[in-house]
Each structure stands twice: as C-alpha cells, then as structure tokens.
Scaffold this motif. Structure first.
Motif, short mmCIF file in Angstrom:
data_model
loop_
_atom_site.label_atom_id
_atom_site.label_comp_id
_atom_site.label_asym_id
_atom_site.label_seq_id
_atom_site.Cartn_x
_atom_site.Cartn_y
_atom_site.Cartn_z
N PHE A 197 0.83 -1.32 0.01
CA PHE A 197 0.01 0.23 -0.05
C PHE A 197 0.95 1.26 0.05
N ALA A 254 1.29 3.78 -3.07
CA ALA A 254 1.13 5.18 -2.90
C ALA A 254 2.17 6.21 -3.35
N GLY A 269 0.82 5.13 3.23
CA GLY A 269 -0.13 5.27 1.97
C GLY A 269 -1.61 4.46 1.98
N ILE A 318 -4.63 5.39 -0.29
CA ILE A 318 -5.22 4.71 -1.19
C ILE A 318 -6.65 4.28 -0.95
N ALA A 363 -9.47 4.89 -3.64
CA ALA A 363 -10.42 3.94 -4.01
C ALA A 363 -11.80 4.00 -4.07
N ARG A 387 -5.90 7.66 -11.69
CA ARG A 387 -5.34 7.15 -10.41
C ARG A 387 -6.28 6.34 -9.44
N ALA A 443 -6.18 3.00 -7.65
CA ALA A 443 -6.18 2.66 -6.33
C ALA A 443 -7.24 1.77 -6.19
N GLN A 453 -6.40 -1.99 -4.40
CA GLN A 453 -7.15 -2.32 -3.27
C GLN A 453 -7.79 -3.75 -3.24
#
Ligand SMILES: Nc1ncnc2c1ncn2[C@@H]1O[C@H](COP(=O)(O)OP(=O)(O)OP(=O)(O)O)[C@@H](O)[C@H]1O
Ligand SMILES: [Mg+2]
Length: 332
Positions: A167, A171, A180, A184, A188, A229, A233, A237
C-alpha cells in the motif's frame, strides 16, 4: 492487576496502563506520540530519526499517564522487545528495564506481533481457541494459528513485501503521501475496482504464502500507461483484499478454527474487514470474527499491555538487566 505497556518498535512512541477487574481487561491510560509527520518528509521511516523522536517523547508521555514515581499500583512492566527497528526498540526496552529495576517490578518482554493479536482482547466477548490470525501490517503479512495463549503456528507469510508495505509503495508511486494505506483506501472510493485487472499473486498456489511485489510492478505498468489514479487505487486495493481473503478462507478450510482474528495496521481497511466478515458469514462456518477497534489497529501500547497481562499471568518474566531488543524476533 495493573500493567504498564511500552511500545517504540517503529514510528509511534506509546505508553498505556491496562487493568484487570472481574476477569475483564480494561484500558486505564493510553497515550501516543506519532512520528508520521516527521517521516512523511522522507517518505518512510529512518531508524535513527525514529529513535531520536522516541527519546524526545517517551518521558513526557510517562509524566502524562501519571504513574507514581515509586511505581506503586503497577504490578508489571510490559515492553515490546521486537521485531522492529533496533535503534527505536532500544528506547522503550531501556525505559522498561530501568522502571522494572528501580520499582522492583517484574519485566515482561512482548513480541510486537503478539501485541497486534492481543489488541482484540478488550471487548466483553474475547476469542476462543483455536484462533486463526491474519496479521497484516507495515512489516508483516502472516497467517498464524493460535492454539492457546502464547502458542502459535506460522501457516504462511509473505515472500517479499508486506501488504501494508505494498500500500505504501503504490501510494508513493501515485504521488500520495506516507503512510499510503489510508490514502489509497480514500482514493479507491472514487474509482471502479473492476477497471483494471491486477494479478492476485499466488492465489492458485497450494500453500498459504503471499507475494505482493509483482502486484506493485503491475501497478507501475498501469500508471506509466496513464491509467486513471483512482481506478488504479480501487483496482489495486481490490486485488490485495481478494488475495488476503482467498488465502485466509483456504487456511480456515485447512485448520477449522473457532474464530478469526484480523489485526495489524492494514486491518483498518474497511473493504478488507467487510469482505472477510461477509465471506465467513456466507460460508456459514460459525466462525466468530474479531478485529481491533480502529484506534488500536496501528501501533499502540494498549496491545502490548494486553499481551503482557497474559504473559505476566503465565509467569513469563525476564531479567531487567539483560533484556535486549531483537529486530527479527519471531512469534513461533
Ligand atoms: N485503511 C488502510 N488500508 C490499508 N492499509 C492501511 C490502512 N491504514 C493503515 N494501513 C497501513 O498499515 C501499515 C501500518 O501498520 P502497523 O503500524 O501495524 O505497521 P508497523 O508497526 O510499521 O509494522 P509491523 O507491525 O509489521 O512491525 C502501513 O503500511 C499503512 O499504510
Ligand atoms: Mg505494528
């Protein structure tokens, strides 16, 4: 029983007092000085900087929790002695040794990872054994079977990066601040988790090990390919959560635990919590689910005092003159 807990393994200086009344453990004091802002500047933790910060904060925190100068009312001192950064660990360990020696109170060494596991031992309802633990933090990703207090069997672990580390690295790649994980998770919410199909590393391998470095590389390729981005994310995740949940369910099938404990810094991740809890319910396996309250997911001294309370009752004390910090201390 009243236990003082001390934690300084990484970037949080923390002290806590936990008491046991009518068989129940309760938090009496819980203070913490976070170094996150200091380490955000370097994008990660520099051990000597962390140690300096611990030294600056640990005595003011000791004043703050108001323990008697004589140590009156404290039955034992529990301190994290590893794993972690040795210069950082030493600050807490040396304070624990000094207090234990001058107060004439037992010193109880605590493994930081055991501390994370014991962070769930606060509620009215506590885990029963065997308990399967998914420990996901900045430095570790492990599946551990806990057969009794202090009895652990390592079932699987990461072969490279820890989940929290993945993570943090992703990040950084996306230009988000340290740490991060929460960044994230927040980003997300704005993305579609099915937008990019990232690999689910080692999902099909028959063991219970993890690997996250390949996933990080796949993210790099997507980012350089100008993927959005928030989509990255969310998709990243989802891939981490699917992998963690998939392996945990496999471990459940292999070990038939009575409960599941999700713990460590990454256990703050809401998608991970809800997905894991739902998967257990859907499988109708009658396994109770435990995760720490959000304020105790990251490093803290409450969890060290809690683990220390069980170790103290089991008679696991050490010599206050010889305890040393161990960077690679293992649970098993
Ligand atoms: N909501 C979240 N989602 C994902 N990861 C998170 C979230 N909140 C925190 N994290 C991650 O948790 C990690 C910190 O956890 P923790 O403080 O337990 O690790 P550590 O103490 O540095 O490592 P270890 O416990 O292995 O020694 C960081 O990597 C951080 O990014
Ligand atoms: Mg930790």
């Amino acid at each position: 029983m009243r236990i003082l807990g001390i934690e300084s393994s990484c970037d949080e200086t923390a002290l806590a007092v936990v008491t046991k009344r009518d068989g129940r453990l309760m938090v009496e004091q819980n203070v913490l000085a976070s170094q996150v802002a200091v380490h955000a500047r370097t994008g990660g933790v520099v051990p000597e900087v962390a140690a300096r910060e611990h030294i600056a904060h640990i005595f003011p925190l000791l004043e703050q929790i108001g323990v008697e100068r004589s140590g009156a009312g404290i039955d034992a001192v529990a301190v994290t002695c590893g794993p972690g950064l040795v210069p950082a660990l030493r600050v807490g360990v040396e304070l624990g040794k000094s207090l234990s020696w001058t107060w004439g109170k037992p010193l109880v060494p605590v493994n930081h990872l055991e501390g994370h596991i014991y962070s769930v031992w606060l509620a009215e309802k506590t885990p029963v054994f065997p308990a399967l633990c998914l420990l996901v933090s900045g430095g570790h990703t492990e599946l551990v079977l806990m057969r009794n207090h202090g009895v652990y069997e390592l079932l699987g672990m990461t072969r490279d990066d820890a989940a929290g580390e993945a993570f943090d690295k992703v990040a950084k790649l996306l230009g988000l601040p340290y740490p991060g994980g929460p960044e994230i998770a927040r980003l997300a919410l704005e993305g579609d988790p099915t937008a990019i199909h990232f690999p689910r590393p080692m999902m099909d391998s028959p063991n219970l090990d993890f690997s996250f470095s390949g996933l990080k590389t796949a993210v790099k390729v997507a980012w350089e390919g100008r993927a959005e981005r928030a989509e990255i994310a969310a998709s990243f995740q989802q891939a981490v959560v699917d992998t963690l949940v998939g392996k945990t369910l496999r471990a459940v099938g292999m070990t038939h635990p009575k409960c599941l404990i999700l713990t460590g810094g990454v256990s703050a991740n809401r998608l991970l919590r809800t997905t894991l809890e739902r998967a257990l319910q859907q499988a109708d396996m009658k396994i109770s689910f435990f995760a720490p309250e959000l304020s105790l997911t990251g490093d803290n001294a409450v969890m060290i005092a809690l683990a220390g309370a069980f170790r103290f009752e089991a008679g696991h004390m050490t010599d206050p003159l010889t305890l040393v910090a161990d960077a690679n201390l293992r649970l098993t």
